[in-house]
Enzyme design. Structure first.
Site, short mmCIF file in Angstrom:
data_model
loop_
_atom_site.label_atom_id
_atom_site.label_comp_id
_atom_site.label_asym_id
_atom_site.label_seq_id
_atom_site.Cartn_x
_atom_site.Cartn_y
_atom_site.Cartn_z
CB THR A 248 -0.75 -0.56 1.06
OG1 THR A 248 0.16 0.08 2.60
CG2 THR A 248 -1.63 -0.91 1.42
CB CYS A 249 3.70 2.17 1.34
SG CYS A 249 3.76 2.18 2.96
CG PHE A 250 6.15 1.19 -2.00
CD1 PHE A 250 6.84 2.07 -1.57
CD2 PHE A 250 6.31 0.47 -1.42
CE1 PHE A 250 7.91 2.15 -1.09
CE2 PHE A 250 7.42 0.08 -0.38
CZ PHE A 250 8.28 1.10 -0.10
#
Length: 284
Positions: A248-250
């Site tokens: 989810t961060c990327f």
């Protein structure tokens, strides 16, 4: 401080507005962070939720957890956090924390206490006012039936997700692992889903079910920068790497190069039934 205290009635008012929206079933297009959604539902927050609040600390904790315990104890870290403002005292995470050094044995406790402080204690007054306003309108036990992903869809509504826009703003990487037809199979599967299923899958990959204004070309990363959806192909292994993994961060999906469309559909659709509270598989 005094400035924050004067804002508390506004947090309570906001909470009542959110409660009214839930009570009357009105989607209002609001987007709340995962930790906030979890706390509204009464679900526990975990250290990985720090990625939505303090990404650098989240990365640091990942590194600490993979370090040799003997190295950890020589990092000169104690159970106290720097003061939030100049002139204020250090924040001890537990009594005598400034004199307690970090070791491999107490690392998990340290991470748990930092998470509790960052996500709960540091915003305790504001959070309490917000939740109090919500529970003034909707009983707490009623909200407990939701998980945080359901509550986000309930408040934000089920978005109209344009699959063609999504595909045209996707970057494919590690194409050398992909088999003929893999890319078309993937988008055909996504295109066959309902809007609710697409929204849940988008949430699995990006952390939110909402498409930004301007479409997928404006999809943002964890630092607010434009970060397009990434489809990264990896080698398929029925034992060790069968299901896709979301980062989810990327805004990245690591997806195995499935040997057939049937196997791809079975495994990709499995994430639509993922237990988001326990994160049993697939989400990193």
């Amino acid at each position: 401080d005094e400035a924050s205290t004067t804002l508390l009635p506004k947090y309570t008012f906001l909470g009542r507005c959110l409660g009214k929206a839930v009570l009357e079933g009105h989607a209002i297009g609001v987007h709340l962070t995962v930790p906030t959604l979890k706390m509204i539902c009464g679900a526990p927050v975990v250290w990985t939720d720090l990625q939505f609040k303090d990404y650098q600390m989240y990365v640091s904790f990942q590194q600490l957890l993979h370090m040799n315990p003997e190295v950890v104890q020589h990092l000169a870290i104690d159970f106290a956090l720097p003061p939030p403002k100049p002139g204020m005292d250090f924040i001890e995470l537990k009594p005598g924390g400034a004199d307690i050094g970090l070791t491999g044995d107490n690392l998990e406790e340290y991470i748990e206490l930092v998470t509790k402080h960052k996500l709960l204690m540091a915003v305790n007054a504001q959070l309490g006012a917000l939740l109090g306003g919500i529970y003034d309108v909707v009983p707490e036990h009623f909200l407990a039936v939701f998980d945080f992903s359901e509550l986000e869809l309930f408040l934000g509504g089920c978005p109209e997700i344009d699959v063609e826009d999504w595909r045209s703003n996707t970057e494919e990487t590690s194409r050398e692992f992909a088999l003929p037809g893999n890319t078309d199979w993937f988008w055909e599967i996504v295109g066959s889903w309902s809007h609710e299923q697409r929204a849940k899958f988008l949430q699995f990959v990006t952390g939110t079910s909402q498409v930004p204004l301007g479409g997928f070309s404006k999809l943002a990363g964890h630092l607010g920068e434009v970060k397009k959806f990434e489809l990264k192909w990896v080698q398929y292994n029925a034992t060790t790497f069968r299901y896709p993994r979301g980062h989810t961060c990327f805004n990245r999906l690591d997806i195995p190069a499935y040997p057939s469309m049937e196997e791809m559909k079975l495994c990709v659709e499995a994430v639509l039934n993922i237990d988001v509270e326990n994160l049993r598989f697939g989400l990193e």
